[in-house]
Enzyme design. Sequence first.
Site, PDB file in Angstrom:
ATOM      1  N   GLU A 175      -9.711 -68.224   8.061  1.00  0.00           N
ATOM      2  CA  GLU A 175      -9.630 -67.064   7.100  1.00  0.00           C
ATOM      3  C   GLU A 175     -11.105 -67.056   6.661  1.00  0.00           C
ATOM      4  O   GLU A 175     -11.806 -67.863   6.300  1.00  0.00           O
ATOM      5  CB  GLU A 175      -8.759 -67.286   5.995  1.00  0.00           C
ATOM      6  CG  GLU A 175      -8.714 -65.950   5.055  1.00  0.00           C
ATOM      7  CD  GLU A 175      -7.787 -66.125   3.926  1.00  0.00           C
ATOM      8  OE1 GLU A 175      -7.549 -65.212   3.259  1.00  0.00           O
ATOM      9  OE2 GLU A 175      -7.340 -67.272   3.659  1.00  0.00           O
TER      10      GLU A 175
ATOM     11  N   LYS B 270      -4.997 -58.112   5.748  1.00  0.00           N
ATOM     12  CA  LYS B 270      -4.076 -58.876   5.048  1.00  0.00           C
ATOM     13  C   LYS B 270      -3.223 -57.954   3.963  1.00  0.00           C
ATOM     14  O   LYS B 270      -3.764 -57.296   3.375  1.00  0.00           O
ATOM     15  CB  LYS B 270      -5.050 -59.859   4.338  1.00  0.00           C
ATOM     16  CG  LYS B 270      -4.092 -61.014   3.660  1.00  0.00           C
ATOM     17  CD  LYS B 270      -4.977 -61.869   2.795  1.00  0.00           C
ATOM     18  CE  LYS B 270      -4.209 -63.098   2.206  1.00  0.00           C
ATOM     19  NZ  LYS B 270      -5.133 -64.157   1.410  1.00  0.00           N
TER      20      LYS B 270
ATOM     21  N   CYS C 190      -3.311 -66.433   5.826  1.00  0.00           N
ATOM     22  CA  CYS C 190      -2.915 -67.474   4.831  1.00  0.00           C
ATOM     23  C   CYS C 190      -1.649 -66.912   3.976  1.00  0.00           C
ATOM     24  O   CYS C 190      -0.669 -67.377   4.220  1.00  0.00           O
ATOM     25  CB  CYS C 190      -4.154 -67.200   3.867  1.00  0.00           C
ATOM     26  SG  CYS C 190      -4.263 -68.717   2.926  1.00  0.00           S
TER      27      CYS C 190
END
Length: 256
Positions: free
Chosen positions: A40, A106, A140
Site C-alpha cells: 500500500e 480504497k 489494508c
Amino acid sequence: MKVILIQAPLIWENPKANRNYFEAKINEITLAVDLIVLPEMFSSGFTMNPEHVAESMQGETITWLTVLAKARNSAITGSLVIEENGNFYNRLVFVFPSGEIQFYDKRHLFTLAGEGKVYTSGDQKIIVDYLGWKICPLICYDLRFPAFSRNSEDYDVLIYVASWPKIRTNAWDALLKARAIENMSYAIGVNRIGTDANGYEYIGHSQAIDFLGNYIQIPLETEGLFPVELDKQKMLETRLKLGFLNDRDFFEIENR
C-alpha cells in the site's frame, strides 16, 4: 499463475527513491512471473500529507509502472496517492503488460489515522480479469470488513496490499486466513516493513494462503521477493467437491 510478493521498507514521501528501489528489486527477478504485488502507498509510505506526494494518472509513477510491466511482461499492482478532480485517493492500480490500467479506490478509510479526513473513499469493488483468473484487489483496512469482500463474483484470488503495523499483526494473520477460507479463494497479503516517519513499526508478514486456509507462503519479517504459484484447477475441483460457496448468502451493499 506465478506471483511475486515484494516485502519492502518504504522511503517516506519520496516517490522517486521508492521507484528506484522497486525497479532494482524487480530487476532481481530471474524467473518468468505473471504478477508482481507491491505494498500500500508503495511510492510514499502511509502518509496523511497527500499534497506532498500526489500524482495524476498520467504522472511519473503510473508511466513508470506501465513501462516496467511491458518490459517484464508481467502485470504489476499496488496502491499510491492519486489526485483527481480536486480529491485525493488511496488508489490501487492494476497495470497489465499491455499498458491497460484498472484501478480500485480504497473504500474503508482508516479513521484511527485520520485517513477519512484527507482522502476520498471509493465506492466500487472491482474484479480484474487476467490470464483467465478473476482477481479481487483490496487495500489494508478493507481486510476487516468481510461483507465487502464476499465472493459473490466467483473470483479466484483476493489481494490485499497494506501498511499494517506490527502492533496488530495477529489480526492481519487471522483475518487473511479467514478471508481465504470463507470465500474459498486464494488470498495474498503484501505488507511493508521498517519504520515510518510517525514512528510506527511494520514487520511485513506478507503471505499467500490457499482456498482451504493453508499457507503457500508463510509470513516472514524480512525484506525480500517471495514467489508463489497458484493452481486454479485444483481450487475449482475443491470448490466443486465441497460446494461451500453454493450455500452462501447473497446481499447488496449500499454506497455511503
